[in-house]
Scaffold this active site. Structure first.
Site, mmCIF file in Angstrom:
data_model
loop_
_atom_site.group_PDB
_atom_site.id
_atom_site.type_symbol
_atom_site.label_atom_id
_atom_site.label_comp_id
_atom_site.label_asym_id
_atom_site.label_seq_id
_atom_site.Cartn_x
_atom_site.Cartn_y
_atom_site.Cartn_z
ATOM 1 N N THR A 176 7.847 -25.845 -0.079
ATOM 2 C CA THR A 176 9.125 -25.480 -0.350
ATOM 3 C C THR A 176 10.087 -26.059 0.916
ATOM 4 O O THR A 176 9.875 -25.625 1.802
ATOM 5 C CB THR A 176 9.527 -24.113 -0.666
ATOM 6 N N ARG A 204 7.522 -20.533 -15.511
ATOM 7 C CA ARG A 204 7.456 -19.963 -14.440
ATOM 8 C C ARG A 204 8.462 -20.238 -13.344
ATOM 9 O O ARG A 204 8.724 -21.438 -13.227
ATOM 10 C CB ARG A 204 5.772 -20.091 -13.763
ATOM 11 N N GLY A 206 9.995 -19.212 -9.635
ATOM 12 C CA GLY A 206 9.463 -18.650 -8.306
ATOM 13 C C GLY A 206 10.897 -18.142 -7.599
ATOM 14 O O GLY A 206 11.696 -17.839 -8.381
ATOM 15 N N ASP A 207 10.678 -17.690 -6.336
ATOM 16 C CA ASP A 207 11.663 -17.098 -5.597
ATOM 17 C C ASP A 207 12.740 -17.997 -5.306
ATOM 18 O O ASP A 207 13.961 -17.667 -4.957
ATOM 19 C CB ASP A 207 11.066 -16.449 -4.328
ATOM 20 N N GLY A 230 5.924 -17.360 -4.068
ATOM 21 C CA GLY A 230 7.230 -16.670 -4.632
ATOM 22 C C GLY A 230 7.051 -15.321 -5.181
ATOM 23 O O GLY A 230 8.073 -14.278 -5.038
#
Ligand code: SD4
Length: 315
Positions: A176, A204, A206-207, A230
């Site tokens: 990322t 899904r 993530g963060d 995440g």
């Protein structure tokens, strides 16, 4: 602190801050971003910052570089797909007025970060997901594209042979991209964009698109961004925690280290978990910290753009 469960890990008390992973002087403008791909991204951001442009413009332009690069397999075009073969992208952006925009599970759009910015500017909301985010992007004039490159399709076909989901600790040393900037006007902004965990379940998130988890900016204090697994960052509201640590007086590296410590304390073992944080404060001091070795971040100040290996909990 559950140190007994953490055999081999270094307790916080044994740690001492070490330059040059952090900067001690008042420093602006400055831009900092995660992983190797932060170098070309910083370069683009610096073009804007050095001409007295805004931090918001700088971080958007900066992270668009890896988003468009098919060689970067963890962000934007060319990113790894989910287990069903769909490239689904997560991104968010936040400015000095705490305005924020986010998109999650967005398909077919090469620059999710720019869609996230449009969410701030052209919608009454903070976050749009999936089909709705795509519709919004198309309404805003973004082009629908195929983001699954031949290389990523091949890797997915190979993965399907075993279909074993194991989040990798450091994917080819560039994951990322989270980017934080302090501009010459003294304002902070941040951006975060990713294709998320490779082979994740369809749907899904993530963060990275979650304000407070993958990214947080408080213009009075500082900004932080996260990379890595995440789910662990979401559980601890990682980037918000880093900023709150700085509010209580921690320098950026210590603030990141304490957020890492929180994750470590909440897990019986962190052997298979990598999380890295970066942070910059209002004075332009910066730092980073990760659970495992192998995390690095790029810093650009005064035309000097360089990679720094972050210190880590596990040595
Ligand atoms: C996620 N945090 O989706 C992202 C992926 C990442 O290093 O940063 N990997 O969980």
């Amino acid at each position: 602190m559950k140190l007994t469960a953490l055999g081999g890990l270094t307790p916080l008390t044994n740690w001492s801050p070490h330059l040059p992973t952090t900067s001690g002087k008042n420093n602006k403008p400055v831009v900092i971003s995660t992983w190797n791909h932060g170098i070309p991204a910083n370069e683009e951001a610096w073009n804007i910052l050095s001409r007295k442009g805004t931090a918001l413009d700088a971080v958007e332009a900066g992270v668009r570089i890896p988003e468009a690069d098919p060689e970067v397999r963890t962000v934007g075009y060319g990113g790894y797909p989910d287990r069903d073969g769909f490239v689904t992208l997560d991104a968010c952006i936040m400015d000095e007025k705490e305005q924020c925009g986010s998109v999650a599970a967005l398909q077919h759009i090469k620059h999710p970060i720019s869609v996230a910015r449009k969410v701030i500017e052209e919608s009454p909301h903070v976050m749009l997901v999936g089909e709705g985010a795509l519709q919004f992007a198309l309404d805003q004039g973004f082009e629908k594209e195929n983001l699954l490159t031949e290389a990523s399709r091949k890797d997915w076909e190979e993965w399907k042979e075993d279909a074993d989901y194991q989040p990798e600790i450091n994917i080819e040393n560039h994951d990322t991209i989270g980017m934080l900037a302090l501009d010459s006007h003294g304002n902070l902004s941040g951006a975060c964009t990713t294709s998320g965990a490779a082979w994740k379940m369809h749907g899904r998130v993530g963060d990275s698109p979650l304000i407070g988890a993958g990214l947080f900016v408080d213009n009075e204090v500082g900004a932080a961004a996260a990379t890595g697994l995440g789910e662990e960052v979401i559980r601890t509201c990682g980037s918000h925690l880093v900023v709150e640590n700085m509010r209580r007086g921690d320098d950026p590296e210590t603030a990141c280290k304490k957020a890492v410590q929180r994750i470590v304390e909440k897990n019986e073992s962190v052997n298979n978990i990598q999380v890295g944080f970066i942070a910059v404060n209002k004075q332009g001091q910066f730092g980073g910290y990760s659970i495992q070795q192998g995390f690095n971040f790029a810093v650009c100040e005064s035309d000097n753009n360089r990679l720094i290996d972050a210190p880590s909990w596990v040595s």
